[in-house]
Design a protein around this motif. Sequence first.
Motif, mmCIF file in Angstrom:
data_model
loop_
_atom_site.group_PDB
_atom_site.id
_atom_site.type_symbol
_atom_site.label_atom_id
_atom_site.label_comp_id
_atom_site.label_asym_id
_atom_site.label_seq_id
_atom_site.Cartn_x
_atom_site.Cartn_y
_atom_site.Cartn_z
ATOM 1 N N THR A 10 -2.738 -0.684 53.946
ATOM 2 C CA THR A 10 -2.407 0.614 54.539
ATOM 3 C C THR A 10 -1.086 0.579 55.299
ATOM 4 N N ASP A 11 -0.568 -0.616 55.596
ATOM 5 C CA ASP A 11 0.743 -0.712 56.245
ATOM 6 C C ASP A 11 1.872 -0.427 55.271
ATOM 7 N N GLY A 12 1.579 -0.542 53.987
ATOM 8 C CA GLY A 12 2.584 -0.266 52.969
ATOM 9 C C GLY A 12 3.520 -1.429 52.713
ATOM 10 N N LEU A 13 4.418 -1.215 51.758
ATOM 11 C CA LEU A 13 5.458 -2.199 51.424
ATOM 12 C C LEU A 13 6.786 -1.702 51.968
ATOM 13 N N ALA A 14 7.344 -2.440 52.892
ATOM 14 C CA ALA A 14 8.610 -2.044 53.506
ATOM 15 C C ALA A 14 9.713 -3.003 53.069
ATOM 16 N N GLY A 15 10.947 -2.562 53.235
ATOM 17 C CA GLY A 15 12.082 -3.421 52.961
ATOM 18 C C GLY A 15 12.279 -3.772 51.496
ATOM 19 N N VAL A 16 11.909 -2.869 50.589
ATOM 20 C CA VAL A 16 12.172 -3.115 49.175
ATOM 21 C C VAL A 16 13.688 -3.141 48.974
ATOM 22 N N PRO A 17 14.231 -4.192 48.364
ATOM 23 C CA PRO A 17 15.696 -4.309 48.234
ATOM 24 C C PRO A 17 16.291 -3.149 47.447
ATOM 25 N N PRO A 18 17.528 -2.752 47.774
ATOM 26 C CA PRO A 18 18.207 -1.712 46.980
ATOM 27 C C PRO A 18 18.451 -2.197 45.563
ATOM 28 N N VAL A 19 18.613 -1.258 44.656
ATOM 29 C CA VAL A 19 18.747 -1.598 43.239
ATOM 30 C C VAL A 19 20.129 -1.214 42.727
ATOM 31 N N ARG A 20 20.470 -1.766 41.567
ATOM 32 C CA ARG A 20 21.673 -1.359 40.834
ATOM 33 C C ARG A 20 21.214 -0.678 39.548
ATOM 34 N N PRO A 21 21.886 0.384 39.106
ATOM 35 C CA PRO A 21 21.409 1.115 37.916
ATOM 36 C C PRO A 21 21.312 0.233 36.680
ATOM 37 N N LEU A 22 22.348 -0.542 36.406
ATOM 38 C CA LEU A 22 22.394 -1.424 35.241
ATOM 39 C C LEU A 22 23.011 -2.756 35.649
ATOM 40 N N TRP A 23 22.879 -3.731 34.776
ATOM 41 C CA TRP A 23 23.468 -5.026 35.030
ATOM 42 C C TRP A 23 24.984 -4.887 35.205
ATOM 43 N N GLY A 24 25.509 -5.526 36.254
ATOM 44 C CA GLY A 24 26.951 -5.528 36.480
ATOM 45 C C GLY A 24 27.466 -4.369 37.306
ATOM 46 N N LEU A 25 26.644 -3.357 37.564
ATOM 47 C CA LEU A 25 27.070 -2.216 38.369
ATOM 48 C C LEU A 25 26.756 -2.467 39.842
ATOM 49 N N PRO A 26 27.458 -1.786 40.753
ATOM 50 C CA PRO A 26 27.198 -1.995 42.183
ATOM 51 C C PRO A 26 25.825 -1.483 42.603
ATOM 52 N N VAL A 27 25.354 -2.013 43.717
ATOM 53 C CA VAL A 27 24.052 -1.622 44.258
ATOM 54 C C VAL A 27 24.105 -0.186 44.771
ATOM 55 N N LEU A 28 23.001 0.532 44.621
ATOM 56 C CA LEU A 28 22.895 1.898 45.159
ATOM 57 C C LEU A 28 22.650 1.791 46.662
ATOM 58 N N ALA A 29 23.740 1.736 47.431
ATOM 59 C CA ALA A 29 23.639 1.410 48.850
ATOM 60 C C ALA A 29 23.594 2.635 49.756
ATOM 61 N N THR A 30 23.834 3.825 49.219
ATOM 62 C CA THR A 30 23.855 5.026 50.038
ATOM 63 C C THR A 30 22.824 6.031 49.548
ATOM 64 N N ASP A 31 22.465 6.946 50.430
ATOM 65 C CA ASP A 31 21.516 7.998 50.041
ATOM 66 C C ASP A 31 22.083 8.852 48.907
ATOM 67 N N ALA A 56 24.154 7.897 46.490
ATOM 68 C CA ALA A 56 24.077 7.158 45.224
ATOM 69 C C ALA A 56 22.648 7.138 44.701
ATOM 70 N N ARG A 57 21.680 6.934 45.592
ATOM 71 C CA ARG A 57 20.282 6.902 45.146
ATOM 72 C C ARG A 57 19.837 8.265 44.642
ATOM 73 N N TYR A 58 20.304 9.329 45.288
ATOM 74 C CA TYR A 58 19.960 10.680 44.841
ATOM 75 C C TYR A 58 20.536 10.961 43.459
ATOM 76 N N LEU A 59 21.806 10.614 43.251
ATOM 77 C CA LEU A 59 22.428 10.885 41.957
ATOM 78 C C LEU A 59 21.751 10.089 40.843
ATOM 79 N N TYR A 60 21.342 8.863 41.150
ATOM 80 C CA TYR A 60 20.590 8.085 40.159
ATOM 81 C C TYR A 60 19.281 8.798 39.817
ATOM 82 N N ALA A 61 18.554 9.236 40.839
ATOM 83 C CA ALA A 61 17.285 9.939 40.598
ATOM 84 C C ALA A 61 17.519 11.214 39.793
ATOM 85 N N LEU A 62 18.599 11.928 40.086
ATOM 86 C CA LEU A 62 18.900 13.172 39.366
ATOM 87 C C LEU A 62 19.159 12.898 37.886
ATOM 88 N N VAL A 63 19.919 11.838 37.584
ATOM 89 C CA VAL A 63 20.197 11.503 36.190
ATOM 90 C C VAL A 63 18.915 11.136 35.449
#
Length: 337
Positions: free
Chosen positions: A140-161, A163-170
């Motif tokens: 019930t405490d949940g999973l916290a601190g899941v590392p940020p992800v990169r969309p594909l191999w070799g691309l930068p990490v989605l480090a900002t809100d 970037a993460r939103y645009l990934y979700a939108l695509v």
Amino acid sequence: MRDEAVRALRRGVAVLVLAGLVLAPWAVDDYTVALLARTLALGLVGVSVALLTGVAGLPTLGQTAPYAAGAYASAVVGSRLSDVAVVHLVVAAAAGAALAAATVPLVVYARGVIVLMITLAIGELVVTVVGRWRSVTGGTDGLAGVPPVRPLWGLPVLATDRARYLYALVVVAVLVGAVLLVLRTRVGLLLRAGRDDEARLRASGHRVAAHVAAVHVAAGAVAGAAGSLLVVAQQFISPADFGFDTSALLLLGVVVGGVASVGGALVGAAIVIAGRDWLFGVLPGHAPLVLGVAFVVTVHLLPRDGHRPAGVRGRLLPGLPTGPPAEERPAPTGARA
């Protein structure tokens, strides 16, 4: 001419909505962007609800189950195996589809209120399991601190809100587009025919149960993929993200947007979820009551005559007409499925 004008208007509205979604990260603050990303994930779950309820005619309150399966599968992969978002997406979709496949015998042959009760029970059972399986899910405490992800191999990490939103939108745009394309084929025609007149479609030689089982698994995969987007958006998950209130709000959003419309379900679910989050700030402690009243009002305002939308297999109000009389309906055509 009128139909062409309506289609042109719908296309115009769709373009405007998509443009607004693309420009939104530059028009609002980071908190709102993060909220929009979570709303997109829940809107995708709403699409899976519309697939089952509006297209296949199988009303459900249990799509939070594959949603949770996909979210936890994605979080575990992200924490232990890979930081590539596409890998997470595939694993999450597979987890959602596997859970849906495991529940096919319970759901596909049930009808009416029984379907809702079974799917609700499945959803609550999954929430209970993830709340007790502390070694994997964090309980019930949940999973916290899941590392940020990169969309594909070799691309930068989605480090900002943003970037993460645009990934979700695509991802949402691609998956919704794929669903719409499939529904324009013979598959969509068969599913709607089974929804409107299951007995007649079965009598014409089609395996209706197999069709419903397939769309149930496909909807599970879509909901599982949405779970991956939730993890990307908030980098934290807990059983509270998948409770009954979420299931009810998703069904309300689908009803508001149109049970037979995939795009409408996405918009309706997004509006309802955004309304819930806004109400939590404006009316602390009273938001569930307001949304419950909205749910009841929406159900009572549904059409109850010949203008009612297409029927739902095992519909909750069996006495209501769901289409033209049997003698006016064209006989289904096509080869055996």
